[in-house]
Motif scaffolding. Structure first.
Motif, PDB file in Angstrom:
ATOM      1  N   LYS A 259      -7.069   1.179 -18.574  1.00 48.81           N
ATOM      2  CA  LYS A 259      -5.896   1.365 -17.712  1.00 48.81           C
ATOM      3  C   LYS A 259      -6.127   2.496 -16.715  1.00 48.81           C
ATOM      4  N   ARG A 260      -6.815   3.536 -17.144  1.00 50.27           N
ATOM      5  CA  ARG A 260      -7.147   4.642 -16.244  1.00 50.27           C
ATOM      6  C   ARG A 260      -8.057   4.159 -15.112  1.00 50.27           C
ATOM      7  N   LEU A 261      -9.050   3.322 -15.455  1.00 49.90           N
ATOM      8  CA  LEU A 261      -9.930   2.757 -14.434  1.00 49.90           C
ATOM      9  C   LEU A 261      -9.150   1.874 -13.460  1.00 49.90           C
ATOM     10  N   LEU A 262      -8.225   1.067 -13.987  1.00 46.38           N
ATOM     11  CA  LEU A 262      -7.415   0.196 -13.137  1.00 46.38           C
ATOM     12  C   LEU A 262      -6.547   1.008 -12.189  1.00 46.38           C
ATOM     13  N   ARG A 263      -5.896   2.042 -12.706  1.00 44.96           N
ATOM     14  CA  ARG A 263      -5.043   2.879 -11.860  1.00 44.96           C
ATOM     15  C   ARG A 263      -5.843   3.566 -10.754  1.00 44.96           C
ATOM     16  N   GLU A 264      -7.013   4.076 -11.118  1.00 42.80           N
ATOM     17  CA  GLU A 264      -7.839   4.774 -10.132  1.00 42.80           C
ATOM     18  C   GLU A 264      -8.341   3.818  -9.058  1.00 42.80           C
TER      19      GLU A 264
ATOM     20  N   MET B   7      -1.536   7.889   5.280  1.00 39.04           N
ATOM     21  CA  MET B   7      -1.143   7.491   3.930  1.00 39.04           C
ATOM     22  C   MET B   7      -1.886   8.346   2.912  1.00 39.04           C
ATOM     23  N   ARG B   8      -1.163   8.798   1.919  1.00 38.84           N
ATOM     24  CA  ARG B   8      -1.767   9.613   0.870  1.00 38.84           C
ATOM     25  C   ARG B   8      -2.308   8.710  -0.230  1.00 38.84           C
ATOM     26  N   TYR B   9      -3.467   9.062  -0.754  1.00 38.21           N
ATOM     27  CA  TYR B   9      -4.088   8.293  -1.830  1.00 38.21           C
ATOM     28  C   TYR B   9      -3.646   8.833  -3.179  1.00 38.21           C
ATOM     29  N   THR B  10      -2.360   8.665  -3.459  1.00 34.01           N
ATOM     30  CA  THR B  10      -1.819   9.089  -4.739  1.00 34.01           C
ATOM     31  C   THR B  10      -1.153   7.891  -5.399  1.00 34.01           C
ATOM     32  N   LEU B  11      -0.845   8.017  -6.659  1.00 29.53           N
ATOM     33  CA  LEU B  11      -0.120   6.976  -7.374  1.00 29.53           C
ATOM     34  C   LEU B  11       0.955   7.671  -8.199  1.00 29.53           C
ATOM     35  N   GLY B  12       2.052   7.980  -7.541  1.00 29.30           N
ATOM     36  CA  GLY B  12       3.112   8.751  -8.165  1.00 29.30           C
ATOM     37  C   GLY B  12       4.055   7.921  -9.007  1.00 29.30           C
ATOM     38  N   LYS B  13       5.045   8.596  -9.546  1.00 22.38           N
ATOM     39  CA  LYS B  13       6.013   7.969 -10.428  1.00 22.38           C
ATOM     40  C   LYS B  13       6.811   6.877  -9.725  1.00 22.38           C
ATOM     41  N   GLN B  14       7.138   7.076  -8.448  1.00 20.40           N
ATOM     42  CA  GLN B  14       7.917   6.101  -7.686  1.00 20.40           C
ATOM     43  C   GLN B  14       7.148   4.800  -7.441  1.00 20.40           C
ATOM     44  N   GLU B  15       5.813   4.858  -7.489  1.00 21.05           N
ATOM     45  CA  GLU B  15       4.999   3.680  -7.223  1.00 21.05           C
ATOM     46  C   GLU B  15       4.699   2.867  -8.480  1.00 21.05           C
ATOM     47  N   ARG B  16       5.064   3.381  -9.634  1.00 22.95           N
ATOM     48  CA  ARG B  16       4.766   2.695 -10.892  1.00 22.95           C
ATOM     49  C   ARG B  16       5.931   1.826 -11.317  1.00 22.95           C
ATOM     50  N   LEU B  17       5.616   0.687 -11.861  1.00 26.12           N
ATOM     51  CA  LEU B  17       6.623  -0.269 -12.300  1.00 26.12           C
ATOM     52  C   LEU B  17       7.053   0.090 -13.717  1.00 26.12           C
ATOM     53  N   LYS B  18       8.321   0.474 -13.879  1.00 28.06           N
ATOM     54  CA  LYS B  18       8.822   0.902 -15.182  1.00 28.06           C
ATOM     55  C   LYS B  18      10.049   0.113 -15.634  1.00 28.06           C
ATOM     56  N   SER B  19      10.754  -0.518 -14.732  1.00 32.30           N
ATOM     57  CA  SER B  19      11.998  -1.190 -15.063  1.00 32.30           C
ATOM     58  C   SER B  19      11.760  -2.441 -15.904  1.00 32.30           C
ATOM     59  N   GLN B  20      12.345  -2.459 -17.090  1.00 35.60           N
ATOM     60  CA  GLN B  20      12.179  -3.597 -17.995  1.00 35.60           C
ATOM     61  C   GLN B  20      12.764  -4.880 -17.393  1.00 35.60           C
TER      62      GLN B  20
ATOM     63  N   TYR C  71      -6.954   1.005  -8.110  1.00 33.69           N
ATOM     64  CA  TYR C  71      -5.801   0.613  -7.285  1.00 33.69           C
ATOM     65  C   TYR C  71      -5.436   1.736  -6.317  1.00 33.69           C
ATOM     66  N   ARG C  72      -5.441   2.955  -6.813  1.00 27.45           N
ATOM     67  CA  ARG C  72      -5.086   4.111  -5.988  1.00 27.45           C
ATOM     68  C   ARG C  72      -6.005   4.213  -4.770  1.00 27.45           C
ATOM     69  N   LYS C  73      -7.277   3.944  -4.956  1.00 24.28           N
ATOM     70  CA  LYS C  73      -8.239   4.029  -3.858  1.00 24.28           C
ATOM     71  C   LYS C  73      -8.124   2.850  -2.891  1.00 24.28           C
ATOM     72  N   GLU C  74      -7.667   1.685  -3.374  1.00 25.35           N
ATOM     73  CA  GLU C  74      -7.666   0.470  -2.557  1.00 25.35           C
ATOM     74  C   GLU C  74      -6.273   0.042  -2.085  1.00 25.35           C
ATOM     75  N   LYS C  75      -5.232   0.779  -2.419  1.00 22.82           N
ATOM     76  CA  LYS C  75      -3.874   0.331  -2.108  1.00 22.82           C
ATOM     77  C   LYS C  75      -3.559   0.288  -0.624  1.00 22.82           C
TER      78      LYS C  75
END
Length: 129
Positions: free
Chosen positions: A68-73, A1-14, A75-79
């Motif tokens: 938000k940057r801290l939260l994303r980072e 598993m890659r430790y990334t947080l790409g566009k597909q993993e982000r919730l954007k749909s209203q 999450y990325r490390k612990e997902k």
């Protein structure tokens, strides 16, 4: 598993975000709160996640963006906790509840506790059904 947080993993749909807040369940591990919902989404990943920091507690956008940057980072490390253990698609919204900024170490430990709490709750719900 890659430790990334790409566009597909982000919730954007209203639509999904509205459904999440209407029908979702909540878990709190101070200073974080997770609202989650088991629903299908367009991503190939097992989970989509969004992050929020209330404007009421942090007036300056610089502060909100840093948290938000801290939260994303963190999450990325612990997902991997979630990705290794779920088989149904989920959506999450993780909110920051504290009134002051926390250090990265505190946010990371709270994130891992939150994700482990989520996993135990999901396993318990599966066995009760």
């Amino acid at each position: 598993m890659r430790y990334t947080l790409g566009k597909q993993e982000r919730l954007k749909s209203q639509k999904i975000i509205e459904k999440l807040y209407l029908e979702g369940k909540s878990i709190k591990v101070f200073p974080l709160r997770m609202v989650y919902l088991q629903t299908s989404h367009t991503s190939v990943f097992p989970a989509q996640v969004g992050f929020s920091v209330p404007k009421r507690n942090f007036k300056r956008a610089v502060d909100r963006n840093r948290i938000k940057r801290l939260l994303r980072e963190s999450y990325r490390k612990e997902k991997y906790i979630i990705y290794d253990n779920i088989d149904k698609p989920y959506v999450f919204m993780i909110s920051y509840l504290a009134k002051e900024e926390s250090e990265y170490v505190d946010v990371k430990s709270a994130m891992s506790k939150l994700l482990l709490t989520f996993m135990t709750k999901i396993k318990k719900d599966e066995y009760s059904c």
